[in-house]
Design a protein around this motif. Sequence first.
Motif, short mmCIF file in Angstrom:
data_model
loop_
_atom_site.label_atom_id
_atom_site.label_comp_id
_atom_site.label_asym_id
_atom_site.label_seq_id
_atom_site.Cartn_x
_atom_site.Cartn_y
_atom_site.Cartn_z
N VAL A 149 0.85 -1.20 0.00
CA VAL A 149 0.00 0.00 0.00
C VAL A 149 0.88 1.25 0.00
N LYS A 150 1.97 1.19 0.78
CA LYS A 150 2.87 2.35 0.91
C LYS A 150 3.45 2.71 -0.45
N GLY A 151 3.23 3.96 -0.83
CA GLY A 151 3.71 4.45 -2.11
C GLY A 151 2.70 4.28 -3.24
N ASN A 152 1.68 3.46 -2.97
CA ASN A 152 0.65 3.20 -3.99
C ASN A 152 -0.73 3.65 -3.55
N GLU A 153 -0.78 4.47 -2.51
CA GLU A 153 -2.07 4.91 -1.95
C GLU A 153 -2.96 5.58 -2.99
N LYS A 154 -2.38 6.40 -3.86
CA LYS A 154 -3.16 7.15 -4.85
C LYS A 154 -3.82 6.24 -5.88
N ALA A 155 -3.27 5.04 -6.05
CA ALA A 155 -3.82 4.12 -7.06
C ALA A 155 -5.12 3.48 -6.59
N ILE A 156 -5.27 3.28 -5.27
CA ILE A 156 -6.46 2.62 -4.74
C ILE A 156 -7.69 3.49 -4.98
N GLY A 157 -8.70 2.87 -5.59
CA GLY A 157 -9.93 3.60 -5.91
C GLY A 157 -9.92 4.24 -7.29
N HIS A 158 -8.79 4.13 -8.00
CA HIS A 158 -8.68 4.73 -9.34
C HIS A 158 -9.43 3.87 -10.36
N ASN A 159 -10.37 4.49 -11.09
CA ASN A 159 -11.13 3.79 -12.13
C ASN A 159 -10.36 3.88 -13.45
N LEU A 160 -9.95 2.72 -13.94
CA LEU A 160 -9.12 2.67 -15.14
C LEU A 160 -9.85 3.17 -16.38
N MET A 161 -11.17 2.99 -16.41
CA MET A 161 -11.93 3.38 -17.59
C MET A 161 -12.13 4.90 -17.68
N HIS A 162 -11.74 5.62 -16.62
CA HIS A 162 -11.77 7.08 -16.68
C HIS A 162 -10.53 7.64 -17.38
N ASP A 163 -9.61 6.72 -17.70
CA ASP A 163 -8.36 7.12 -18.35
C ASP A 163 -8.31 6.44 -19.72
N ASP A 164 -8.45 7.25 -20.77
CA ASP A 164 -8.49 6.70 -22.14
C ASP A 164 -7.26 5.89 -22.50
N SER A 165 -6.13 6.21 -21.90
CA SER A 165 -4.88 5.51 -22.24
C SER A 165 -4.91 4.04 -21.83
N HIS A 166 -5.78 3.67 -20.87
CA HIS A 166 -5.84 2.28 -20.41
C HIS A 166 -6.86 1.43 -21.18
N LYS A 167 -7.81 2.08 -21.82
CA LYS A 167 -8.94 1.35 -22.42
C LYS A 167 -8.51 0.31 -23.45
N LYS A 168 -7.56 0.67 -24.29
CA LYS A 168 -7.11 -0.25 -25.35
C LYS A 168 -6.53 -1.53 -24.76
#
Length: 199
Positions: A118-137
């Motif tokens: 978790v340490k260092g990756n706190e900001k990633a938790i709860g992040h919706n990947l589909m809100h970022d067009d770069s991940h969709k493909k």
Amino acid sequence: MSILKKIKKNINYWPNQFAIIAFLMLLMISYIVTYRIYNIEYNKELLKVKEESFYVKNQLEYIMNHSSSVIKITSFLVEKDMAEKEFERVSKSILEKDKSIDAVQLVKGFTIYKTYPVKGNEKAIGHNLMHDDSHKKAINQAIKKNRIVFEGPIKLVQGGVGIVGREPIYKDKKLWGFAAVLIKMETLLKTIRLNNTGV
């Protein structure tokens, strides 16, 4: 012109001609020696490059195969309803044994649900990947092929640049989410023995 004068003229001419011939021969020998040395050094460098390329290829294959194994273990935890209790313990055990992966993640639906550490990756938790067009493909490819798909190098939500491998998890024949591994660029370059300049 008397015969004596002709002989004297020839005697004066030959040392100059001999010097030119000697110089040309020396030049040719120097060229041959230099060319052979160049060939020897070139072949040594070529062999070194081939060995390094083979090593890098093997290390990349190792990282991909290891990442796939980690994802299979993580997916198994979800499929057997063990993720809530065992995710952290299993992930910790995996990362302690191998330093080529920086984090293990569970993505429920399209939202990052758990990450270790978790340490260092706190900001990633709860992040919706589909809100970022770069991940969709990459996500759509993983679903379509039903296998691990690597994405990157990409800018990470938690900071820095890295590569993410994701594979879909299905429960009761429905998409539950994804198991994922995160490899930071510095970790990848260190594993394959390259620095940031590619040397």
